[in-house]
Design a protein around this motif. Structure first.
Motif, PDB file in Angstrom:
ATOM      1  N   LEU A   9       0.821  -1.211   0.000  1.00 54.87           N
ATOM      2  CA  LEU A   9       0.000   0.000   0.000  1.00 54.87           C
ATOM      3  C   LEU A   9       0.856   1.264   0.000  1.00 54.87           C
ATOM      4  O   LEU A   9       0.450   2.301  -0.531  1.00 54.87           O
ATOM      5  CB  LEU A   9      -0.955   0.011   1.194  1.00 54.87           C
ATOM      6  CG  LEU A   9      -2.145  -0.941   1.092  1.00 54.87           C
ATOM      7  CD1 LEU A   9      -2.827  -1.096   2.435  1.00 54.87           C
ATOM      8  CD2 LEU A   9      -3.122  -0.459   0.028  1.00 54.87           C
ATOM      9  N   LEU A  46      -2.676  -1.258  -7.183  1.00 56.95           N
ATOM     10  CA  LEU A  46      -3.207  -0.045  -6.557  1.00 56.95           C
ATOM     11  C   LEU A  46      -4.106   0.684  -7.535  1.00 56.95           C
ATOM     12  O   LEU A  46      -3.776   0.820  -8.715  1.00 56.95           O
ATOM     13  CB  LEU A  46      -2.072   0.882  -6.125  1.00 56.95           C
ATOM     14  CG  LEU A  46      -1.268   0.468  -4.898  1.00 56.95           C
ATOM     15  CD1 LEU A  46      -0.201   1.508  -4.596  1.00 56.95           C
ATOM     16  CD2 LEU A  46      -2.158   0.271  -3.695  1.00 56.95           C
ATOM     17  N   LYS A  51      -5.975   2.453  -3.004  1.00 56.10           N
ATOM     18  CA  LYS A  51      -6.448   1.204  -2.407  1.00 56.10           C
ATOM     19  C   LYS A  51      -5.900   0.025  -3.201  1.00 56.10           C
ATOM     20  O   LYS A  51      -5.780   0.087  -4.424  1.00 56.10           O
ATOM     21  CB  LYS A  51      -7.970   1.136  -2.400  1.00 56.10           C
ATOM     22  CG  LYS A  51      -8.613   2.021  -1.374  1.00 56.10           C
ATOM     23  CD  LYS A  51     -10.088   1.722  -1.271  1.00 56.10           C
ATOM     24  CE  LYS A  51     -10.645   2.288   0.006  1.00 56.10           C
ATOM     25  NZ  LYS A  51     -11.934   1.708   0.340  1.00 56.10           N
ATOM     26  N   ALA A  52      -5.611  -1.040  -2.496  1.00 57.71           N
ATOM     27  CA  ALA A  52      -5.148  -2.261  -3.143  1.00 57.71           C
ATOM     28  C   ALA A  52      -6.362  -3.049  -3.616  1.00 57.71           C
ATOM     29  O   ALA A  52      -7.258  -3.348  -2.836  1.00 57.71           O
ATOM     30  CB  ALA A  52      -4.320  -3.099  -2.181  1.00 57.71           C
ATOM     31  N   PRO A  87      -5.242   1.810   3.241  1.00 60.96           N
ATOM     32  CA  PRO A  87      -4.364   1.847   4.422  1.00 60.96           C
ATOM     33  C   PRO A  87      -5.140   1.878   5.740  1.00 60.96           C
ATOM     34  O   PRO A  87      -4.737   1.252   6.716  1.00 60.96           O
ATOM     35  CB  PRO A  87      -3.556   3.137   4.228  1.00 60.96           C
ATOM     36  CG  PRO A  87      -3.616   3.411   2.769  1.00 60.96           C
ATOM     37  CD  PRO A  87      -4.931   2.875   2.292  1.00 60.96           C
TER      38      PRO A  87
END
Length: 168
Positions: A9, A46, A51-52, A87
């Protein structure tokens, strides 16, 4: 296999992809066992919001005793799942992923959890399995003499009180 989600992240500008081949045969499966390794693919990238986007694709075959006749039963499963993790989600109690306090995702544990949720609780050797003969205990499909002679299972003495109640 471990994936450092927290680190990804922070610095994951390049998408991550890994082919999976996991041997989880020694794990505590609920009534069934995987046949051979579990294969698939794990990827993370990402998005524009940081955001992943995690994607898991699994293929597995499991075996268990048939719920009716106790012969080996097999089931093939293909599972595809997606998650979006930011995160702030790593500290959340509602995160559905097995992430450690250090932000490391345990992919083996994730595979185990997804298979446990997806594999049917009852496996049958065939959809038309007749089960076991209640008199002699042999598979009905084998053509036991009890079933062909029209014998019925002996009455269970514990249920005699119910018979008396029904006859009144």
């Amino acid at each position: 296999m471990q994936f450092d989600l927290k680190q990804f992240l922070r610095t994951g500008r390049v998408p991550y992809t890994a082919a999976l081949e996991c041997d989880l045969s020694g794990w505590d499966w609920p009534g069934y066992e995987p046949v051979g390794p579990i294969t698939g693919e794990f990827s993370a990238a990402l998005d524009e919001n940081g955001k992943a986007q995690i994607h898991l694709n699994l293929n597995a075959e499991v075996t268990a005793p048939c719920a009716r006749c106790l012969e080996p039963a097999f089931c093939s499963q293909s599972i595809e799942r997606d998650w979006s993790v930011g995160p702030g989600d790593l500290e959340s109690e509602e995160l559905e992923l097995p992430v450690s306090e250090k932000g490391v995702l345990d992919i083996d544990e994730l595979i185990f959890e997804e298979l446990v949720l997806e594999v049917p609780p009852v496996l049958l050797c065939s959809p038309d399995c007749e089960g076991l003969c209640p008199v002699c205990g042999t598979p009905k499909a084998a053509g036991c003499s009890c079933c062909t002679a029209g014998q019925s299972a002996p009455a269970d003495a514990r249920l005699a009180i119910l018979k008396e109640l029904l006859s009144e």
